[in-house]
Motif scaffolding. Structure first.
Motif, mmCIF file in Angstrom:
data_model
loop_
_atom_site.group_PDB
_atom_site.id
_atom_site.type_symbol
_atom_site.label_atom_id
_atom_site.label_comp_id
_atom_site.label_asym_id
_atom_site.label_seq_id
_atom_site.Cartn_x
_atom_site.Cartn_y
_atom_site.Cartn_z
ATOM 1 N N ALA A 33 4.323 -10.401 -15.005
ATOM 2 C CA ALA A 33 4.183 -9.001 -14.595
ATOM 3 C C ALA A 33 2.828 -8.764 -13.929
ATOM 4 N N VAL A 34 1.785 -9.372 -14.458
ATOM 5 C CA VAL A 34 0.455 -9.220 -13.874
ATOM 6 C C VAL A 34 0.417 -9.865 -12.487
ATOM 7 N N TYR A 35 1.051 -11.025 -12.359
ATOM 8 C CA TYR A 35 1.120 -11.693 -11.064
ATOM 9 C C TYR A 35 1.826 -10.798 -10.036
ATOM 10 N N GLY A 36 2.972 -10.264 -10.399
ATOM 11 C CA GLY A 36 3.708 -9.385 -9.489
ATOM 12 C C GLY A 36 2.942 -8.115 -9.179
ATOM 13 N N PHE A 37 2.290 -7.560 -10.186
ATOM 14 C CA PHE A 37 1.472 -6.361 -10.022
ATOM 15 C C PHE A 37 0.350 -6.631 -9.013
ATOM 16 N N ALA A 38 -0.365 -7.743 -9.199
ATOM 17 C CA ALA A 38 -1.476 -8.093 -8.307
ATOM 18 C C ALA A 38 -0.978 -8.329 -6.886
ATOM 19 N N THR A 39 0.138 -9.019 -6.768
ATOM 20 C CA THR A 39 0.705 -9.296 -5.451
ATOM 21 C C THR A 39 1.076 -7.998 -4.732
ATOM 22 N N ALA A 40 1.720 -7.082 -5.443
ATOM 23 C CA ALA A 40 2.123 -5.804 -4.848
ATOM 24 C C ALA A 40 0.898 -4.974 -4.458
ATOM 25 N N LEU A 41 -0.116 -4.950 -5.314
ATOM 26 C CA LEU A 41 -1.323 -4.192 -5.028
ATOM 27 C C LEU A 41 -2.025 -4.742 -3.789
ATOM 28 N N LEU A 42 -2.202 -6.055 -3.740
ATOM 29 C CA LEU A 42 -2.871 -6.671 -2.589
ATOM 30 C C LEU A 42 -2.073 -6.474 -1.300
ATOM 31 N N LYS A 43 -0.756 -6.558 -1.400
ATOM 32 C CA LYS A 43 0.092 -6.342 -0.217
ATOM 33 C C LYS A 43 -0.048 -4.910 0.287
ATOM 34 N N ALA A 44 -0.033 -3.952 -0.623
ATOM 35 C CA ALA A 44 -0.163 -2.537 -0.234
ATOM 36 C C ALA A 44 -1.518 -2.264 0.415
ATOM 37 N N VAL A 45 -2.568 -2.827 -0.155
ATOM 38 C CA VAL A 45 -3.904 -2.631 0.405
ATOM 39 C C VAL A 45 -3.982 -3.251 1.799
ATOM 40 N N ALA A 46 -3.437 -4.464 1.963
ATOM 41 C CA ALA A 46 -3.463 -5.132 3.271
ATOM 42 C C ALA A 46 -2.632 -4.374 4.305
ATOM 43 N N GLU A 47 -1.490 -3.862 3.878
ATOM 44 C CA GLU A 47 -0.595 -3.170 4.810
ATOM 45 C C GLU A 47 -1.110 -1.798 5.214
ATOM 46 N N PHE A 48 -1.593 -1.019 4.256
ATOM 47 C CA PHE A 48 -1.969 0.365 4.537
ATOM 48 C C PHE A 48 -3.452 0.563 4.853
ATOM 49 N N LYS A 49 -4.294 -0.387 4.447
ATOM 50 C CA LYS A 49 -5.740 -0.288 4.680
ATOM 51 C C LYS A 49 -6.285 1.091 4.290
ATOM 52 N N PRO A 50 -6.114 1.451 3.007
ATOM 53 C CA PRO A 50 -6.522 2.797 2.581
ATOM 54 C C PRO A 50 -8.038 2.961 2.491
ATOM 55 N N ALA A 51 -8.473 4.180 2.717
ATOM 56 C CA ALA A 51 -9.875 4.539 2.507
ATOM 57 C C ALA A 51 -10.119 4.805 1.024
ATOM 58 N N TYR A 52 -9.068 5.240 0.318
ATOM 59 C CA TYR A 52 -9.157 5.598 -1.097
ATOM 60 C C TYR A 52 -7.978 4.987 -1.847
ATOM 61 N N ILE A 53 -8.235 4.561 -3.085
ATOM 62 C CA ILE A 53 -7.176 3.973 -3.915
ATOM 63 C C ILE A 53 -7.325 4.493 -5.342
ATOM 64 N N ALA A 54 -6.185 4.801 -5.957
ATOM 65 C CA ALA A 54 -6.136 5.155 -7.373
ATOM 66 C C ALA A 54 -4.950 4.428 -7.986
ATOM 67 N N VAL A 55 -5.088 4.015 -9.238
ATOM 68 C CA VAL A 55 -3.986 3.402 -9.975
ATOM 69 C C VAL A 55 -3.743 4.253 -11.213
ATOM 70 N N THR A 56 -2.472 4.568 -11.460
ATOM 71 C CA THR A 56 -2.117 5.360 -12.637
ATOM 72 C C THR A 56 -1.373 4.493 -13.646
ATOM 73 N N PHE A 57 -1.537 4.819 -14.904
ATOM 74 C CA PHE A 57 -0.815 4.155 -15.989
ATOM 75 C C PHE A 57 -0.396 5.196 -17.012
ATOM 76 N N ASP A 58 0.692 4.898 -17.732
ATOM 77 C CA ASP A 58 1.049 5.675 -18.920
ATOM 78 C C ASP A 58 0.055 5.318 -20.011
ATOM 79 N N MET A 59 -0.132 6.236 -20.939
ATOM 80 C CA MET A 59 -0.896 5.928 -22.141
ATOM 81 C C MET A 59 0.095 5.826 -23.297
ATOM 82 N N ALA A 60 -0.230 4.995 -24.268
ATOM 83 C CA ALA A 60 0.633 4.843 -25.431
ATOM 84 C C ALA A 60 0.721 6.173 -26.178
ATOM 85 N N GLY A 61 1.879 6.421 -26.747
ATOM 86 C CA GLY A 61 2.056 7.624 -27.552
ATOM 87 C C GLY A 61 3.013 8.608 -26.912
ATOM 88 N N PRO A 62 3.330 9.650 -27.662
ATOM 89 C CA PRO A 62 4.294 10.642 -27.164
ATOM 90 C C PRO A 62 3.703 11.478 -26.031
#
Length: 160
Positions: A33-62
């Motif tokens: 999962a980490v490998y796929g995550f890293a690959t997707a992130l790097l591909k998106a950065v290379a393709e879109f060349k963003p000026a700004y980047i944010a990553v969101t995650f769920d937090m554990a709990g309700p």
């Protein structure tokens, strides 16, 4: 036009876990999962060349949805522990890249994405943009609920 990339960490790590056969390190740690995550992130950065980047995650709990409706996700099968064990590794990877992680207790990653989009696209004149000029917001996700955020007038797109 500058680009702001919002990467849905939970959606991409889940997709990667199920799409890529188990990969392990020499010590047996599962990392597909980490490998796929890293690959997707790097591909998106290379393709879109963003000026700004944010990553969101769920937090554990309700979340607030669990309080409103006790049966929320009640029939969902719990994911494998091997997937959950890789989420901290994905956090470490994002931090190593110097990318800001956005998460909020009681909210899911897509709620956080919606808030970021709302806050970054609202301006006094009603047009999306930053002080540096117009900005195109690109959400990278596998969660099609995010399509409700797409807006031509605010320059918000979803890359799924």
């Amino acid at each position: 036009m500058q680009k702001f990339l919002i990467f849905d960490g939970n959606a991409i790590i889940h997709r990667s876990y199920h799409a890529i056969p188990p990969l392990t390190t020499k010590d047996g740690t599962v990392v597909n999962a980490v490998y796929g995550f890293a690959t997707a992130l790097l591909k998106a950065v290379a393709e879109f060349k963003p000026a700004y980047i944010a990553v969101t995650f769920d937090m554990a709990g309700p979340t607030f949805r669990d309080e409103i409706y006790k049966e929320y996700k009640g029939t969902r099968v719990k994911a494998d522990q091997a997937l959950y064990d890789q989420i901290p590794m994905a956090h470490d990877l994002v931090k190593a890249f110097g990318i800001k992680i956005f998460e909020a207790k009681g909210f899911e990653a897509d709620d956080v994405i919606g808030t970021i989009v709302s806050k970054t696209t609202e301006t006094k004149d009603g047009e999306g943009g930053s002080k540096a000029g117009p900005t195109e917001t690109i959400i990278v996700t596998g969660d099609l609920d995010t399509l409700q955020l797409v807006s031509d007038e605010k320059n918000v797109k979803v890359y799924a």
